[in-house]
Design an enzyme around this catalytic site. Sequence first.
Site, mmCIF file in Angstrom:
data_model
loop_
_atom_site.group_PDB
_atom_site.id
_atom_site.type_symbol
_atom_site.label_atom_id
_atom_site.label_comp_id
_atom_site.label_asym_id
_atom_site.label_seq_id
_atom_site.Cartn_x
_atom_site.Cartn_y
_atom_site.Cartn_z
ATOM 1 C CG ASP A 164 -2.265 0.616 0.976
ATOM 2 O OD1 ASP A 164 -2.352 1.504 0.100
ATOM 3 O OD2 ASP A 164 -3.239 0.255 1.655
ATOM 4 C CG ASP A 187 -9.657 1.350 -0.601
ATOM 5 O OD1 ASP A 187 -8.710 1.128 -1.362
ATOM 6 O OD2 ASP A 187 -9.546 1.398 0.633
#
Length: 421
Positions: free
Chosen positions: A167, A228
Amino acid sequence: MLAMCGSTWAVFLGGILLPQVLHLAVGLDNGLALKPPMGWMSWERFRCLTDCQLYPDECISEKLFRRHADLLVSEGYAAAGYEYIIIDDCWLEKDRDNDTQKLVPDKKRFPSGLNALSDHIHNKGLKFGLYQDYGTNTCAGYPGVIKHMQLDAQTFADWDVDYVKLDGCYANISDMATGYPEFGRLLNETGRPMVYSCSWPAYQEDAGEMPDYESLKKHCNLWRNWDDIDDSLESLMQIMDYFAKNQDRIQPHGGPGHWNDPDMLLLGNYGLSYDQSKLQMAIWAIMAAPLIMSNDLAAVRPEIKDILQNRAVIAVDQDELGIQGRRVLSRNQIEVWQRPITPVAKSGHHSYAVAFVSRRDDGAPYRIPFTVKELGLTNPKGYRVQDLYDGRNKLGVFQSESQFITRVNPNGVTFYKFTAL
């Protein structure tokens, strides 16, 4: 998870494949992910639940991942191609080991350690994935890889990790274009094959920067392009729109060993209806997307399980050509998405997967006709058509000038394979 905190495309003309270099380059030179990865990941469904007294069956713990490894096999998902069990954020202690500076799994929630969990997953015939962050901290505030990249890469290898998701929270966006490739190099140097999932395009796009897709293809096996996904039709449609509106600059870069990633499958959770679940599965297959579920496999209803394990739809996603599809047409709030797939006729014309997506909400299923030629399919010998969600429904042979009629439920999809004759 992405918390926004901080090959060659073959050319088509009239449905004919013109002589171009085929997808043969291997992303990251590691020979992995030659088809979109399939598996299960914790984030979308289980987030960062760490209170195992309050949520004993849902907290991020070795129990959760052992249970889902068992279910992936016993419920038939592994047989359908799903192979990765991936831990997302919140698996760590808040501090590294004082003496070794190594990452430490949470001692209460992962008391057996990650080697034991990895062994359990591998003994099921599955593969083990793990999350980290190219930053000082993960998105949930646990230690990131910055200043410890070589150590962490070797630690992942020592834990027998097969898939790394990196990430980008708490990191300098300007460093990502060099830092992510460096971590990929360090993973390779361990000698253990590890699929490498990058996130730097999503952070760059959020900051208004244009990702370098040639570098991504060279250094990553897959990458998150955008935001997301959340458990709603609205979130799903926003991601579809992003990929459709930007497809001219994104689509050519997906292929064997290097995939665009629109994020996890929502199927089996709370936010999608049966028809909307079919819609996501179809469009992810059209986009050659990784099929990474995030749900409670023990609670998936039988009709949703049938969608997730639909071999015909999975075969489209996993098609050996690895060509990502596109949205090619929209009429009366019915979108047409199509993807060139095998088999390829002797004439050079591809077969196609074609999805008709309804953006309508007016109650009744909507009937709409197209000529096959309007769908971008021009094989002079025609196509044999089959409904991918109902294998018994073989619709016959259609020529380019033939009319093809479909009827799509509101916020639903119909999905067909047009096999070139």
